[in-house]
Design a protein around this motif. Structure first.
Motif, PDB file in Angstrom:
ATOM      1  N   MET A   5       0.786  -1.410  -0.131  1.00 41.89           N
ATOM      2  CA  MET A   5      -0.047   0.061   0.071  1.00 41.89           C
ATOM      3  C   MET A   5       0.937   1.324  -0.147  1.00 41.89           C
ATOM      4  O   MET A   5       0.459   2.128  -0.714  1.00 41.89           O
ATOM      5  CB  MET A   5      -0.871  -0.006   1.246  1.00 41.89           C
ATOM      6  N   VAL A  33       1.160   5.838   7.974  1.00 33.84           N
ATOM      7  CA  VAL A  33      -0.004   6.043   8.596  1.00 33.84           C
ATOM      8  C   VAL A  33       0.324   7.050   9.873  1.00 33.84           C
ATOM      9  O   VAL A  33       1.127   7.078  10.414  1.00 33.84           O
ATOM     10  CB  VAL A  33      -0.243   4.708   9.269  1.00 33.84           C
ATOM     11  N   ARG A  37      -5.768   8.497  13.965  1.00 36.76           N
ATOM     12  CA  ARG A  37      -6.596   8.099  13.119  1.00 36.76           C
ATOM     13  C   ARG A  37      -7.457   9.075  12.524  1.00 36.76           C
ATOM     14  O   ARG A  37      -7.972   9.086  11.330  1.00 36.76           O
ATOM     15  CB  ARG A  37      -7.403   6.910  13.549  1.00 36.76           C
ATOM     16  N   ASP A  41      -6.288   8.615   6.598  1.00 30.75           N
ATOM     17  CA  ASP A  41      -6.020   7.229   6.455  1.00 30.75           C
ATOM     18  C   ASP A  41      -4.511   6.998   6.006  1.00 30.75           C
ATOM     19  O   ASP A  41      -3.822   6.113   6.537  1.00 30.75           O
ATOM     20  CB  ASP A  41      -6.760   6.735   4.930  1.00 30.75           C
ATOM     21  N   PHE A  42      -3.962   8.060   5.371  1.00 28.54           N
ATOM     22  CA  PHE A  42      -2.429   8.054   5.155  1.00 28.54           C
ATOM     23  C   PHE A  42      -1.856   9.448   5.164  1.00 28.54           C
ATOM     24  O   PHE A  42      -2.777  10.280   5.060  1.00 28.54           O
ATOM     25  CB  PHE A  42      -2.096   7.394   3.700  1.00 28.54           C
ATOM     26  N   TYR A  95     -11.778   1.004  -0.729  1.00 30.63           N
ATOM     27  CA  TYR A  95     -11.625  -0.082   0.238  1.00 30.63           C
ATOM     28  C   TYR A  95     -12.371  -1.331   0.080  1.00 30.63           C
ATOM     29  O   TYR A  95     -11.835  -2.233   0.196  1.00 30.63           O
ATOM     30  CB  TYR A  95     -11.987   0.618   1.626  1.00 30.63           C
ATOM     31  N   LYS A  98     -10.699  -3.332  -2.556  1.00 35.99           N
ATOM     32  CA  LYS A  98      -9.785  -4.149  -1.879  1.00 35.99           C
ATOM     33  C   LYS A  98     -10.084  -5.311  -1.006  1.00 35.99           C
ATOM     34  O   LYS A  98      -9.649  -6.311  -0.990  1.00 35.99           O
ATOM     35  CB  LYS A  98      -8.857  -3.062  -1.214  1.00 35.99           C
ATOM     36  N   ASN A 470     -13.674   1.616   6.904  1.00 34.58           N
ATOM     37  CA  ASN A 470     -12.418   1.927   6.055  1.00 34.58           C
ATOM     38  C   ASN A 470     -11.126   1.778   6.686  1.00 34.58           C
ATOM     39  O   ASN A 470     -10.221   1.183   6.109  1.00 34.58           O
ATOM     40  CB  ASN A 470     -12.625   3.584   5.691  1.00 34.58           C
ATOM     41  N   LEU A 471     -11.031   2.235   7.815  1.00 29.44           N
ATOM     42  CA  LEU A 471      -9.961   2.059   8.655  1.00 29.44           C
ATOM     43  C   LEU A 471      -9.440   0.739   8.860  1.00 29.44           C
ATOM     44  O   LEU A 471      -8.391   0.318   8.873  1.00 29.44           O
ATOM     45  CB  LEU A 471      -9.837   2.853   9.892  1.00 29.44           C
ATOM     46  N   ARG A 474      -8.393  -0.732   5.574  1.00 30.56           N
ATOM     47  CA  ARG A 474      -6.735  -0.015   5.394  1.00 30.56           C
ATOM     48  C   ARG A 474      -5.758  -0.656   6.423  1.00 30.56           C
ATOM     49  O   ARG A 474      -4.812  -1.320   5.842  1.00 30.56           O
ATOM     50  CB  ARG A 474      -6.877   1.447   5.976  1.00 30.56           C
ATOM     51  N   ASP A 475      -5.973  -1.036   7.299  1.00 29.64           N
ATOM     52  CA  ASP A 475      -5.078  -1.829   8.205  1.00 29.64           C
ATOM     53  C   ASP A 475      -4.757  -3.236   7.724  1.00 29.64           C
ATOM     54  O   ASP A 475      -3.659  -3.809   7.688  1.00 29.64           O
ATOM     55  CB  ASP A 475      -5.596  -1.821   9.744  1.00 29.64           C
TER      56      ASP A 475
END
Length: 556
Positions: A5, A33, A37, A41-42, A95, A98, A470-471, A474-475
């Motif tokens: 990512m 990251v 939070r 997200d990034f 997301y 993915k 989403n988070l 993401r993780d």
RNA sequence: GCGCCUAUAGCUCAAUCGGAUAGAGCAUUGGAUUUCUAAUCCAAAGGCUGGGGGUUCGAUUCCCUCUGGGCGCACCA
């Protein structure tokens, strides 16, 4: 194949930089990251890093950059913060797409592969204890580090050989056979001295009893070549069986057990000696043969062959590595305890002397392990017989906790294993925290079925999209990144850290979101899909760590 | 004396090649519909990141120095 990512996003940021006229920043910019939070997200430091060369204030540059970044399809929005950080939020659709990739992967392991090794032959040598006694808790550390690194390197497309190098001939083995003989004779009431530097451990007494069963009084008070040979064979075979069995209880299987003795019989040692002689890298002094390591490093020359004609450990290890190169390995990693670190410079010098590439020989050093018992640190010595064995440890805390505990501490830090703690309170061990997350998800799926919600893979994902959703995804997407980070520093604890975080995220999510709600089957199904994504990553990570991923947890 | 590793919450450890308010677990205190399994979650408390200097927009991280701990400095392995 999964993408990393951070790399993927770094490319996006760099493309945007190029579009606003900033070239050559790719190696300096980073995507990370954010610590909080809520920031995003990034985040990227691009504007701050490039500000100087662009002759623009960081925040000003950030404005131009974010305008460009927001043109990207995956980007929801961006924010500029602090001295010039750019925080990036990605779209929910990105997301869920993915997540679908993770879910659709037939097997997690295939999706999580990332081929950078290009099938290069790499050897990882570890444990390598001579069969003179049971493995200690110190060996355990390198067993686990070596095993996990091997698995992850494999995942990254390297052709890995797990190798165990041992010496079953030399001086120490002679002392081992004599030690056994002494103990055997004690059983008949005959007292002899265990040799200087011999083995005093109780396990020799057990061996002696066994030995008496087998040979009776054959060597009672008789010490000759035959006795030596039989005692040696007995001790060696039993010890090796014992060692292999210990490793097996920890789930470790070596591809190759490589005998030091073979280096003499197959001519490798002679070959190396001839090479050194031909290249004027050795000389004789005081009846011994010396290698001119001082030509390569700031150290005194070292003995290869002692004045009594016996080769040193240094010499055979040089031959060992010469042979490794000959066997076709492009790169080797030796995992050594910190007490061997003095050996590294001279080995590097020897590799140079042999004309072997600089990146061929690598050492992964780990600091020592000590035990704490009754609040006190226990000193351990194999030869004196005062140590806790690896078997005993595994017996007390179990395979999973042993592996996880060894893996979770940075290899550069000393590991103090508190026996009383491990024995008394299983709650102390974070392995359960991660395993519980896995078991929880398994029971969620069961519960859904009981309540008539049939799980449909990959459907209703549009119901996801909250910040928490989403988070969480993401993780999950950072999994491969964390594996890569682990092998780029050879630090297994990066993986246990990561997976502990995933478990924590999930436990939190679980406590604030309902997964199985018969009145909203679609949202339920969407969340179950998310849960299974989490389970896939946890199961995969645990398998790399070598810890079971249970369907159910036994209640305490 | 020289070299390698290390020093972070009471304890065991994290902290992304220098980033935003240094985070987890355990222990302590107070809470969570008698549960989609509470081996979970939420909250509080707990830190001059061993001391001192330096480098810069910015240091737990890099450099110097001091102190404490571990491990080495063999014709042992």
């Amino acid at each position: 194949m999964a993408k990393m990512m951070k790399n993927w996003l770094t490319d996006i940021v760099n493309d945007s930089l190029v579009k606003i006229g900033i070239e050559d920043a790719a190696s300096r910019i980073r995507v990370e990251v954010p610590p909080n939070r809520d920031f995003g997200d990034f985040s990227t430091n691009a504007a701050m890093v490039c500000a100087k060369s662009a002759k623009t204030a960081p925040r000003k540059l950030a404005e131009k950059l974010t305008e460009e970044l927001e043109k990207n399809q995956a980007v929801e929005k961006t924010e500029i913060a602090g001295p010039g950080f750019i925080n990036i939020f990605l779209k929910s659709e990105f997301y869920t797409q993915k997540l679908l990739e993770i879910l659709n992967a037939e097997k997690g392991a295939d999706y999580f592969k990332y081929n950078i090794g290009k099938n290069e032959k790499v050897q990882i040598e570890f444990v390598s204890a001579n069969p003179t006694g049971p493995l200690t808790v110190g060996h355990g550390r390198q067993a686990i580090i070596g095993d996990i690194l091997s698995s992850v390197y494999k995942r990254f497309g390297y052709q890995i050989t797990r190798e165990y190098y041992f010496n079953d001939a030399g001086k120490q083995m002679k002392k081992l056979s004599r030690s056994l003989w002494v103990r055997y004779n004690e059983l008949f009431g005959i007292e002899n001295e265990i040799p200087e530097g011999g083995y005093h451990g109780d396990y020799i007494i057990d061996l002696a009893k066994d030995f008496r069963e087998e040979v009776g009084e054959k060597y009672k008070n008789i010490w000759n070549e035959q006795a030596d040979a039989d005692c040696l064979a007995k001790a060696k075979d039993e010890m090796f069986d014992h060692i292999k069995n210990t490793l097996k209880t920890l789930g470790i299987v070596f591809d190759v057990y490589f005998s030091e003795g073979s280096l003499f019989t197959d001519g490798t040692v002679d070959k190396v000696k001839a090479y050194f002689t031909d290249n004027d890298l050795v000389y004789e002094s005081d009846g011994a043969l010396w290698l001119k390591v001082s030509q390569f490093i700031d150290e005194k020359d070292k003995v290869l062959i002692r004045s009594d004609g016996m080769p040193t450990y240094f010499f055979t290890d040089i031959a060992n590595h010469y042979k490794k190169r000959e066997r076709g390995f492009r790169k080797v990693f030796d995992i050594w305890g910190a007490d061997h670190h003095g050996h590294i410079p001279r080995m590097k010098a020897a590799m140079k002397a042999l004309g072997i590439e600089d990146d061929f020989f690598n050492v992964i050093l780990h600091q020592m392990v000590s035990l704490k018992k009754g609040g006190e640190i226990v000193k351990m010595s194999t030869r004196a017989g005062t140590f806790t064995t690896l078997d005993e440890l595994v017996e007390m805390v179990g395979k999973d906790a042993t592996r996880y505990f060894y893996a979770m501490v940075d290899k550069d830090a000393q590991l103090i294993f508190d026996i009383d703690l491990a024995k008394s309170q299983s709650m102390e061990n974070p392995v359960y925290y991660v395993q519980y997350a896995h078991a929880r998800i398994c029971s969620l799926i069961e519960n859904a079925e009981r309540k008539g919600i049939a799980f449909k893979r990959g459907e209703n994902l549009e119901k996801l999209g909250s910040r928490a959703d989403n988070l969480m995804i993401r993780d999950l997407l950072l999994y491969v990144d964390s594996l890569y980070e682990m092998i780029s520093t050879n630090s297994p604890h990066k993986l246990t850290n990561y997976i502990h975080d995933i478990a924590a995220m999930f436990h939190q999510y679980y406590n604030s979101n309902v997964f199985v709600n018969p009145e909203d089957a679609q949202t339920s199904n969407a969340r179950l899909n998310l849960a299974i994504g989490v389970r896939t990553v946890i199961a995969d990570a645990l398998s790399l760590i070598g810890v079971d991923a249970p369907q159910k947890m036994e209640q305490i």
